[in-house]
Design a protein around this motif. Structure first.
Motif, short mmCIF file in Angstrom:
data_model
loop_
_atom_site.label_atom_id
_atom_site.label_comp_id
_atom_site.label_asym_id
_atom_site.label_seq_id
_atom_site.Cartn_x
_atom_site.Cartn_y
_atom_site.Cartn_z
N CYS A 169 75.43 50.97 -10.53
CA CYS A 169 75.45 49.70 -9.80
C CYS A 169 76.82 49.07 -10.03
O CYS A 169 77.35 49.13 -11.13
N SER A 170 77.34 48.51 -8.99
CA SER A 170 78.66 47.90 -9.16
C SER A 170 78.53 46.64 -10.00
O SER A 170 77.44 46.14 -10.27
N THR A 171 79.64 46.13 -10.39
CA THR A 171 79.67 44.85 -11.10
C THR A 171 80.31 43.80 -10.20
O THR A 171 80.87 42.83 -10.68
N VAL A 172 80.19 44.02 -8.90
CA VAL A 172 80.81 43.12 -7.93
C VAL A 172 79.77 42.12 -7.44
O VAL A 172 78.77 42.50 -6.84
N ASN A 173 80.00 40.86 -7.71
CA ASN A 173 79.14 39.80 -7.22
C ASN A 173 79.70 39.35 -5.87
O ASN A 173 80.77 38.73 -5.82
N PRO A 174 79.01 39.65 -4.77
CA PRO A 174 79.56 39.30 -3.45
C PRO A 174 79.69 37.80 -3.23
O PRO A 174 80.46 37.38 -2.38
N GLU A 175 78.99 37.03 -4.01
CA GLU A 175 79.06 35.58 -3.87
C GLU A 175 80.46 35.04 -4.18
O GLU A 175 80.89 34.04 -3.62
N ARG A 220 84.85 36.91 -2.12
CA ARG A 220 85.35 36.55 -0.79
C ARG A 220 84.85 37.50 0.29
O ARG A 220 85.62 38.27 0.88
N PRO A 221 83.54 37.47 0.61
CA PRO A 221 83.00 38.34 1.65
C PRO A 221 83.48 37.94 3.04
O PRO A 221 83.70 36.75 3.32
N THR A 222 83.66 38.92 3.89
CA THR A 222 84.06 38.69 5.27
C THR A 222 83.29 39.65 6.18
O THR A 222 82.82 40.68 5.72
N ASN A 223 83.18 39.31 7.46
CA ASN A 223 82.42 40.10 8.43
C ASN A 223 81.00 40.37 7.94
O ASN A 223 80.47 41.47 8.08
N VAL A 224 80.37 39.36 7.37
CA VAL A 224 79.02 39.51 6.79
C VAL A 224 77.98 39.55 7.90
O VAL A 224 78.00 38.74 8.82
N LYS A 225 77.08 40.53 7.78
CA LYS A 225 75.97 40.67 8.73
C LYS A 225 74.68 40.82 7.94
O LYS A 225 74.63 41.56 6.96
N PHE A 250 82.60 43.13 4.08
CA PHE A 250 83.77 43.54 3.32
C PHE A 250 84.07 42.49 2.27
O PHE A 250 83.92 41.30 2.52
N LEU A 251 84.46 42.93 1.09
CA LEU A 251 84.75 42.01 -0.01
C LEU A 251 86.25 42.01 -0.25
O LEU A 251 86.81 42.95 -0.82
N LEU A 252 86.91 40.97 0.21
CA LEU A 252 88.37 40.93 0.20
C LEU A 252 88.97 41.05 -1.19
O LEU A 252 90.04 41.63 -1.36
N ASP A 253 88.31 40.52 -2.21
CA ASP A 253 88.85 40.59 -3.57
C ASP A 253 88.66 41.95 -4.22
O ASP A 253 89.17 42.20 -5.31
N VAL A 254 87.89 42.83 -3.57
CA VAL A 254 87.63 44.16 -4.12
C VAL A 254 88.34 45.23 -3.30
O VAL A 254 89.18 45.96 -3.80
#
Length: 159
Positions: free
Chosen positions: A45-51, A54-59, A77-81
């Motif tokens: 599991c990633s350790t990326v919290n999408p909150e 900086r998520p973009t193009n969220v569907k 897409f997560l701009l910071d990742v």
């Protein structure tokens, strides 16, 4: 008192107790219970919290209502990742204290899966998506209905 009558009652009682004990034992070992997920190892599991990434193009690609909370499976897409990799994650709208959210992922089209979570926040961790049709995701959550009843669990359909 007739000793044969007492002996028959004793045998009948022992059979009932033995049957009840066997039934309880089968429940504890899980025979007849639904298949449970395997919990994912930390590296799966990633350790990326999408909150906060900086998520973009969220569907929202799947959603289900659970007692007024909306469990969503989202992609974006997560701009910071990585601005070029698409991620999937679970979200619970209208979440309350005691609610849990997680994401299941499968490499075989949903026949078996691993669970990432649960978390007591609004979002699960994010996992990269794939064009492979066997790699699927779903969002799940549980809410506590009240202190006197069990929690209820729902999942979106696989995506």
């Amino acid at each position: 008192m007739n000793s044969n009558h007492s002996k028959a009652n004793f045998i009948k009682f022992n059979r009932i107790v033995s049957a009840g004990t066997a039934t309880i034992s089968l429940l504890f070992v899980g025979i007849g219970s639904p298949t449970l997920p395997a919990y994912a190892f930390p590296g799966e599991c990633s350790t990326v919290n999408p909150e906060i990434a900086r998520p973009t193009n969220v569907k929202t690609v799947r959603s289900v209502d659970l007692n007024g909370r909306i469990i969503q499976l989202r992609t974006g897409f997560l701009l910071d990742v990585s601005p070029t990799l698409q991620y999937g994650w679970a979200r619970m709208a209208n979440n309350q204290n005691g609610d849990h959210i997680w994401m299941d992922f499968s490499q075989d089209g949903g026949r078996t899966w691993k669970q990432c979570g649960p978390w007591t926040r609004q979002y699960s961790e994010a996992v990269t998506t794939s064009r492979d049709r066997n790699q699927v995701f779903r969002a799940c959550g549980t809410v506590s209905i009240n202190i006197f009843s069990r929690s209820e669990v729902k999942c979106t359909t696989w995506f």
